[in-house]
Write a protein that holds these residues in place. Structure first.
Motif, PDB file in Angstrom:
ATOM      1  N   VAL A 135      -0.804   4.242  -8.545  1.00 38.22           N
ATOM      2  CA  VAL A 135       0.272   4.465  -9.507  1.00 38.22           C
ATOM      3  C   VAL A 135       0.466   5.951  -9.746  1.00 38.22           C
ATOM      4  O   VAL A 135       1.570   6.473  -9.675  1.00 38.22           O
ATOM      5  CB  VAL A 135      -0.021   3.748 -10.836  1.00 38.22           C
ATOM      6  CG1 VAL A 135       1.053   4.071 -11.867  1.00 38.22           C
ATOM      7  CG2 VAL A 135      -0.138   2.247 -10.622  1.00 38.22           C
TER       8      VAL A 135
ATOM      9  N   TYR B 238      -4.557  -2.907 -14.219  1.00 37.49           N
ATOM     10  CA  TYR B 238      -4.596  -1.475 -13.955  1.00 37.49           C
ATOM     11  C   TYR B 238      -6.047  -1.002 -13.899  1.00 37.49           C
ATOM     12  O   TYR B 238      -6.837  -1.289 -14.805  1.00 37.49           O
ATOM     13  CB  TYR B 238      -3.825  -0.714 -15.029  1.00 37.49           C
ATOM     14  CG  TYR B 238      -2.326  -0.828 -14.852  1.00 37.49           C
ATOM     15  CD1 TYR B 238      -1.667  -2.040 -15.091  1.00 37.49           C
ATOM     16  CD2 TYR B 238      -1.568   0.259 -14.428  1.00 37.49           C
ATOM     17  CE1 TYR B 238      -0.299  -2.158 -14.900  1.00 37.49           C
ATOM     18  CE2 TYR B 238      -0.192   0.155 -14.245  1.00 37.49           C
ATOM     19  CZ  TYR B 238       0.432  -1.065 -14.473  1.00 37.49           C
ATOM     20  OH  TYR B 238       1.790  -1.173 -14.290  1.00 37.49           O
TER      21      TYR B 238
ATOM     22  N   TYR C 173       2.894  10.648  -8.285  1.00 41.55           N
ATOM     23  CA  TYR C 173       3.315   9.356  -8.810  1.00 41.55           C
ATOM     24  C   TYR C 173       3.881   8.501  -7.686  1.00 41.55           C
ATOM     25  O   TYR C 173       4.520   9.002  -6.762  1.00 41.55           O
ATOM     26  CB  TYR C 173       4.402   9.506  -9.881  1.00 41.55           C
ATOM     27  CG  TYR C 173       3.968  10.214 -11.131  1.00 41.55           C
ATOM     28  CD1 TYR C 173       4.298  11.546 -11.344  1.00 41.55           C
ATOM     29  CD2 TYR C 173       3.232   9.549 -12.107  1.00 41.55           C
ATOM     30  CE1 TYR C 173       3.910  12.203 -12.500  1.00 41.55           C
ATOM     31  CE2 TYR C 173       2.834  10.197 -13.265  1.00 41.55           C
ATOM     32  CZ  TYR C 173       3.174  11.528 -13.445  1.00 41.55           C
ATOM     33  OH  TYR C 173       2.768  12.171 -14.585  1.00 41.55           O
TER      34      TYR C 173
ATOM     35  N   ASP D 222       6.024  -4.173 -13.700  1.00 43.09           N
ATOM     36  CA  ASP D 222       4.829  -3.364 -13.958  1.00 43.09           C
ATOM     37  C   ASP D 222       3.628  -4.230 -14.337  1.00 43.09           C
ATOM     38  O   ASP D 222       2.517  -3.708 -14.489  1.00 43.09           O
ATOM     39  CB  ASP D 222       5.090  -2.367 -15.096  1.00 43.09           C
ATOM     40  CG  ASP D 222       6.161  -1.344 -14.739  1.00 43.09           C
ATOM     41  OD1 ASP D 222       7.024  -1.075 -15.596  1.00 43.09           O
ATOM     42  OD2 ASP D 222       6.132  -0.834 -13.605  1.00 43.09           O
TER      43      ASP D 222
ATOM     44  N   MET E  17       2.689   4.963 -20.364  1.00 43.34           N
ATOM     45  CA  MET E  17       3.664   4.132 -19.658  1.00 43.34           C
ATOM     46  C   MET E  17       4.812   3.808 -20.604  1.00 43.34           C
ATOM     47  O   MET E  17       4.612   3.150 -21.629  1.00 43.34           O
ATOM     48  CB  MET E  17       2.996   2.843 -19.163  1.00 43.34           C
ATOM     49  CG  MET E  17       1.775   3.082 -18.306  1.00 43.34           C
ATOM     50  SD  MET E  17       1.103   1.564 -17.582  1.00 43.34           S
ATOM     51  CE  MET E  17       0.594   0.701 -19.052  1.00 43.34           C
TER      52      MET E  17
ATOM     53  N   ARG F  21       8.949   7.436 -15.736  1.00 49.13           N
ATOM     54  CA  ARG F  21       8.562   6.488 -16.775  1.00 49.13           C
ATOM     55  C   ARG F  21       7.095   6.623 -17.176  1.00 49.13           C
ATOM     56  O   ARG F  21       6.749   6.434 -18.343  1.00 49.13           O
ATOM     57  CB  ARG F  21       8.808   5.057 -16.294  1.00 49.13           C
ATOM     58  CG  ARG F  21      10.243   4.757 -15.938  1.00 49.13           C
ATOM     59  CD  ARG F  21      10.456   3.275 -15.658  1.00 49.13           C
ATOM     60  NE  ARG F  21       9.658   2.801 -14.516  1.00 49.13           N
ATOM     61  CZ  ARG F  21       8.776   1.812 -14.585  1.00 49.13           C
ATOM     62  NH1 ARG F  21       8.536   1.191 -15.726  1.00 49.13           N
ATOM     63  NH2 ARG F  21       8.107   1.439 -13.488  1.00 49.13           N
ATOM     64  N   PHE F  22       6.231   6.930 -16.218  1.00 50.70           N
ATOM     65  CA  PHE F  22       4.805   7.045 -16.479  1.00 50.70           C
ATOM     66  C   PHE F  22       4.386   8.513 -16.425  1.00 50.70           C
ATOM     67  O   PHE F  22       4.947   9.298 -15.649  1.00 50.70           O
ATOM     68  CB  PHE F  22       3.998   6.282 -15.434  1.00 50.70           C
ATOM     69  CG  PHE F  22       4.107   4.778 -15.506  1.00 50.70           C
ATOM     70  CD1 PHE F  22       5.057   4.150 -16.304  1.00 50.70           C
ATOM     71  CD2 PHE F  22       3.256   3.985 -14.754  1.00 50.70           C
ATOM     72  CE1 PHE F  22       5.154   2.774 -16.360  1.00 50.70           C
ATOM     73  CE2 PHE F  22       3.332   2.611 -14.796  1.00 50.70           C
ATOM     74  CZ  PHE F  22       4.285   2.010 -15.594  1.00 50.70           C
TER      75      PHE F  22
ATOM     76  N   LEU G   7       8.650   0.123 -19.862  1.00 51.33           N
ATOM     77  CA  LEU G   7       7.963  -0.854 -19.029  1.00 51.33           C
ATOM     78  C   LEU G   7       8.885  -1.989 -18.600  1.00 51.33           C
ATOM     79  O   LEU G   7       9.771  -2.412 -19.362  1.00 51.33           O
ATOM     80  CB  LEU G   7       6.737  -1.403 -19.760  1.00 51.33           C
ATOM     81  CG  LEU G   7       5.545  -0.450 -19.773  1.00 51.33           C
ATOM     82  CD1 LEU G   7       4.557  -0.811 -20.870  1.00 51.33           C
ATOM     83  CD2 LEU G   7       4.857  -0.441 -18.416  1.00 51.33           C
TER      84      LEU G   7
ATOM     85  N   SER H  77       7.993   4.164  -7.838  1.00 52.24           N
ATOM     86  CA  SER H  77       8.427   3.122  -8.770  1.00 52.24           C
ATOM     87  C   SER H  77       8.178   3.473 -10.233  1.00 52.24           C
ATOM     88  O   SER H  77       8.743   2.840 -11.126  1.00 52.24           O
ATOM     89  CB  SER H  77       7.719   1.805  -8.443  1.00 52.24           C
ATOM     90  OG  SER H  77       6.324   1.918  -8.664  1.00 52.24           O
ATOM     91  N   VAL H  78       7.341   4.483 -10.489  1.00 50.08           N
ATOM     92  CA  VAL H  78       7.017   4.825 -11.885  1.00 50.08           C
ATOM     93  C   VAL H  78       7.451   6.226 -12.268  1.00 50.08           C
ATOM     94  O   VAL H  78       7.296   6.622 -13.428  1.00 50.08           O
ATOM     95  CB  VAL H  78       5.505   4.659 -12.162  1.00 50.08           C
ATOM     96  CG1 VAL H  78       5.030   3.261 -11.763  1.00 50.08           C
ATOM     97  CG2 VAL H  78       4.679   5.730 -11.463  1.00 50.08           C
ATOM     98  N   LYS H  79       8.004   6.971 -11.315  1.00 45.17           N
ATOM     99  CA  LYS H  79       8.438   8.330 -11.621  1.00 45.17           C
ATOM    100  C   LYS H  79       9.464   8.323 -12.748  1.00 45.17           C
ATOM    101  O   LYS H  79      10.402   7.518 -12.745  1.00 45.17           O
ATOM    102  CB  LYS H  79       9.036   8.986 -10.375  1.00 45.17           C
ATOM    103  CG  LYS H  79       8.006   9.474  -9.375  1.00 45.17           C
ATOM    104  CD  LYS H  79       8.670  10.119  -8.168  1.00 45.17           C
ATOM    105  CE  LYS H  79       7.637  10.590  -7.166  1.00 45.17           C
ATOM    106  NZ  LYS H  79       8.264  11.155  -5.946  1.00 45.17           N
TER     107      LYS H  79
END
Length: 120
Positions: free
Chosen positions: A47, A92, A58, A88, A81, A65-66, A84, A61-63
């Motif tokens: 992730v 984890y 990153y 997701d 995070m 946002r996380f 969401l 898919s999470v750039k």
């Protein structure tokens, strides 16, 4: 050496969670720290990761946002995070490259995993 992950839970779409991972035990140094996730039926995937010289990566898919951060003095990594999505949802896992003895290489250790569930 143990890594303890925490902060998972159930959240609605659009919500936020903050995961923490604390390393304990005989630790002479920590290099890279990272967060992975594994959804049912899928392989474990990276992730986000942060290196000792603050290089951050990153998954696409999470750039945006996380956010991963590391407090090396506290031997802790965090994964903030936001926004969401149901996609997701996963367990984890945190890891860290740790040196336990002078003269030995860094070795990767894993936390036990924390479940994140995002409801639609």
């Amino acid at each position: 050496v143990q890594l303890q992950a925490s902060g998972g839970g159930l959240v609605q779409t659009g919500g936020s969670l903050r995961l923490s991972c604390v390393a304990s035990g005989r630790i002479l140094g920590i290099n890279d720290m990272g967060w992975y996730r594994q959804a049912p039926g899928n392989q474990r995937e990276l992730v986000a990761s942060i290196s000792g010289d603050n290089i951050i990566r990153y998954d696409d898919s999470v750039k945006g946002r996380f956010t991963i951060s590391g407090d090396y003095a506290k031997k802790t990594s965090y994964l903030q995070m936001n926004s969401l999505e149901p996609e997701d949802t996963a367990v984890y896992y945190c890891n860290a490259e740790i040196r336990t003895h002078w003269g030995r290489d860094f070795r990767k250790y894993w936390g036990q995993g924390t479940l994140v569930t995002v409801s639609s």
